[in-house]
Design an enzyme around this catalytic site. Structure first.
Site, PDB file in Angstrom:
ATOM      1  N   HIS A   1      -6.312  -1.461  -6.488  1.00 63.71           N
ATOM      2  CA  HIS A   1      -7.337  -0.440  -6.279  1.00 63.71           C
ATOM      3  C   HIS A   1      -6.680   0.854  -5.832  1.00 63.71           C
ATOM      4  CE1 HIS A   1      -7.284  -2.183  -2.081  1.00 63.71           C
ATOM      5  NE2 HIS A   1      -7.149  -0.896  -1.824  1.00 63.71           N
TER       6      HIS A   1
ATOM      7  N   HIS B   1     -14.104 -10.407  -0.477  1.00 65.95           N
ATOM      8  CA  HIS B   1     -12.847 -10.789  -1.105  1.00 65.95           C
ATOM      9  C   HIS B   1     -13.018 -12.111  -1.855  1.00 65.95           C
ATOM     10  CE1 HIS B   1     -10.000  -8.037   1.451  1.00 65.95           C
ATOM     11  NE2 HIS B   1     -10.801  -7.369   0.642  1.00 65.95           N
TER      12      HIS B   1
ATOM     13  N   HIS C   1     -19.194  -5.521  -1.510  1.00 64.15           N
ATOM     14  CA  HIS C   1     -17.796  -5.954  -1.526  1.00 64.15           C
ATOM     15  C   HIS C   1     -17.506  -7.110  -0.566  1.00 64.15           C
ATOM     16  CE1 HIS C   1     -13.486  -5.897  -1.811  1.00 64.15           C
ATOM     17  NE2 HIS C   1     -13.387  -5.731  -0.502  1.00 64.15           N
TER      18      HIS C   1
ATOM     19  N   MET D   1     -14.003  -9.705   3.908  1.00 66.62           N
ATOM     20  CA  MET D   1     -14.807  -8.544   4.282  1.00 66.62           C
ATOM     21  C   MET D   1     -16.254  -8.809   3.892  1.00 66.62           C
ATOM     22  SD  MET D   1     -12.434  -5.317   3.218  1.00 66.62           S
ATOM     23  CE  MET D   1     -10.802  -5.149   3.914  1.00 66.62           C
TER      24      MET D   1
ATOM     25  N   TYR E   1       0.850  -1.183   0.000  1.00 67.40           N
ATOM     26  CA  TYR E   1       0.000   0.000   0.000  1.00 67.40           C
ATOM     27  C   TYR E   1       0.892   1.242   0.000  1.00 67.40           C
ATOM     28  CZ  TYR E   1      -4.223  -2.697   1.112  1.00 67.40           C
ATOM     29  OH  TYR E   1      -5.293  -3.559   1.073  1.00 67.40           O
TER      30      TYR E   1
END
Length: 623
Positions: free
Chosen positions: A230, A414, A412, A487, A199
């Site tokens: 993303h 995963h 959303h 998630m 990240y």
């Protein structure tokens, strides 16, 4: 301690033509002179689409769907207001001759009025009909045809006809304000580590704008599609007053930036570019790199996302953010060394303010690291739940809390996610689904539009349910940031904006331990990791996790938060169908939810071509 919130979110759905009528928020002029205007709205949960055709005539109206823009093989309705009252009928055409009346009348007339020299015909039909003489509406563009007369004697229309191609279920008008400008928020030549997940964050200061403006369009700028998983852009509070660029989620004031402004996720709206189809994005599709606030010659091959024409995201002005944090999740699957990237987001804005500010609210299951939530291995359909009770909004914001007009929901999970649904609860009973995807695909995440504006009233609840398949896993799956973690979230796009940014919950794990006959001194994570999971123990675990009280958290843009306790309510089971055999099922209004109907296909209107959506919540402290 105030928990640290990390929010991820995708760009939103396309704009709407007119939103005065919440049941028909979309509008298109079918002719160049605006004599023929079509409004529409739909509900894939109920499987219906509603049209309103307004024509400047006092004669008959005709409207239909055609495979090629001609009359032959078209599906047509005709109606008007005659001397003896209204008339309306469902037809089909076999050639360039007067159409034939359908044996099965699949269209329902809602109203037909004539006033001030124009006629308005409002009607409804199934999105997918079982009638072979009807046209099946899909999420691909369709050629709409129209014709009208000057009297109620239905005869040859002469030049009073036309055709226009419109994507009814993926409508995206493109706004072009005369004062339009844009800002580019990008990283420049970042070295991506030889790690599978990285990240990268960059806090940037925007130049001073001339007062408040509204963002109306978001466009991704992607250099390497095989690396960028993303991207998120957050607005920062006044406590953030300096720029920096480094690995995310290390010490720094930029972590206080939690107001999501825009984002892009894997699979999001890629236009046709041959090199992109091999997951290699090069200068063949991009003329030059962009930098912060630069006006470059970039021609993006990625599809832009537009907000409704009556709402925009505020930027500039005295009460709005000056610093923004761009966050990019790099997914270096091959763990290659020496890869560099320059990607980001382009935001189009206008000084012509719209009626409402857009708000984005996260709902669902809170990602609480270390709290012991686990999805067992070898499960074919394990269910997780999250709760948002809006009656507690007033705990962190002044009354009165307004009604929220929801125009889109993004769902959303995963890699293990297979189905996501967001139920809308009022007075303890489900009245609708805000979102439903029965065939969730992590690699092709999509923003979903409701097709008609939903109203969340103070006191309503949102229950998010996710279904996972872990038959290919040997150990438990926990909640977390990695794609192999899980998630369960739904992102609600609405107006007018309120300070609330997230409304999520987590099962009370102390109550779970008590119900399972365990002591609170036992290490719950270790217990779940070493459990002997089978079909029976998995079922008991799932039922207990749903039954225990939920600890709810509501957080605002300044990281003020409120906690409460609630319970997960049951939601209506859904069953996908391909068509509607009885038009009387659509005789009632689109709301409240009709429990005898169910969505077609994957459930919700796909607004963008695979527009990815990711939104995380990272809590670094335990309750």
């Amino acid at each position: 301690m105030i928990p640290l919130l990390l929010s991820l979110l995708l760009a939103w759905p396309p704009g709407t033509g007119a939103q005065q009528d919440p049941l028909m928020p979309f509008m298109e002029n079918l002719d160049a002179d605006s004599n023929v205007i079509l409004k529409w709205g739909f509900s894939e949960v109920q499987g219906t689409i509603m049209f309103q055709l307004t024509v400047k005539t006092t004669g008959w109206l005709g409207f239909g769907f055609s495979p090629n823009g001609d009359m032959a093989a078209s599906d047509i309705v005709m109606g008007g207001v005659g001397p003896n009252g209204t008339y309306f009928m469902d037809y089909h055409a076999t050639g360039n001759s007067f159409p034939l009346v359908d044996k099965k009348q699949s269209y329902t007339l809602l109203s037909l009025t004539e006033a001030d020299g124009q006629t308005t015909m409002t009607f409804r039909r199934p999105i997918q009909s079982c009638d072979e003489e009807d046209f099946h509406i899909t999420d691909s563009p369709v050629k709409l045809i129209y014709a009208y007369g000057t009297s109620d004697d239905i005869r040859y229309h002469a030049n009073r006809r036309g055709t226009k191609e419109v994507n009814l279920l993926k409508f995206m008008p493109r706004s072009s304000p005369p004062d339009s400008n844009y800002l580019d928020f990008v990283v420049e030549n970042v070295t991506v580590p030889a790690e599978r997940t990285y990240y990268h964050c960059k806090v940037m200061k925007v130049p001073k704008l001339n007062g408040k403006n509204h963002i109306y369009r978001i466009e991704p700028v992607i250099e390497h599609l095989d690396l960028v998983h993303h991207m998120l852009l957050y607005g920062c509070p006044s406590s953030v007053n300096q720029t920096y660029e480094k690995k995310c989620y290390t010490e720094g004031s930029g972590e206080d930036c939690i107001r999501v402004v825009s984002a892009w996720g894997v699979g999001g709206g890629v236009r046709d570019c041959p090199l992109l189809k091999t997951l290699i994005y090069t200068h063949a599709c991009m003329n030059t790199h962009a930098s912060l606030i630069s006006v470059s010659t970039l021609s993006s091959p990625f599809q832009a996302f537009e907000l409704p024409e009556i709402a925009g995201i505020p930027i500039g002005g005295q009460n709005n953010d000056e610093f923004y944090r761009l966050e990019i999740h790099y997914n270096n699957l091959a763990q290659e060394a020496g890869r560099r990237d320059s990607s980001g987001l382009r935001l189009y804005y206008t000084a012509q303010l719209r009626q409402h500010d857009v708000g984005i609210m996260t709902t669902g299951l809170m990602v609480a690291i270390g709290w012991g939530y686990a999805i067992p291995p070898n499960a074919t359909a394990f269910h997780s739940y999250g709760l948002c009770n809006t009656s507690h909004f007033s705990d962190i914001m002044p009354d009165p809390v307004p009604d929220l007009s929801v125009f889109s929901v993004a769902l959303h999970t995963h890699l293990a996610g297979r189905k996501v649904q967001a139920g809308h609860i009022r007075n303890g009973e489900q009245i609708d689904f805000l979102g439903l995807d029965e065939n969730f695909n992590f690699e092709m995440q999509q923003a979903t539009n409701l097709g008609n504006i939903k109203t969340i009233k103070p006191g309503d609840e949102i229950v998010v349910e996710c279904t996972y398949n872990t038959t290919n896993r040997k150990g438990i799956t926990q909640l977390g940031l990695a794609t192999t973690d899980e998630m369960c979230l739904a992102f609600v796009f609405y107006y007018p904006a309120i300070p609330v940014t997230s409304c999520c919950s987590h099962p009370d794990m102390h109550a779970y331990m008590a119900m399972m006959g365990k002591t609170v001194n036992q290490n719950i994570e270790e217990m779940l990791k070493t459990a002997a999971w089978d079909q029976s123990s998995t079922a008991v675990h799932e039922a207990t996790m749903k039954r225990v009280p939920q600890i709810g958290f509501i957080i605002d843009v300044n990281k003020n938060y409120s906690m409460y306790e609630g319970n997960i309510r049951n939601m209506t089971a859904t069953l996908s169908v391909s068509c509607r055999s009885d038009p009387s099922l659509q005789a009632g209004p689109l709301e409240p939810f009709n429990y005898n109907t169910s969505p077609r296909g994957s459930g919700s209107w796909v607004v963008t071509s695979a527009a990815g959506s990711v939104f995380l919540m990272l809590w670094t402290t335990m309750l």
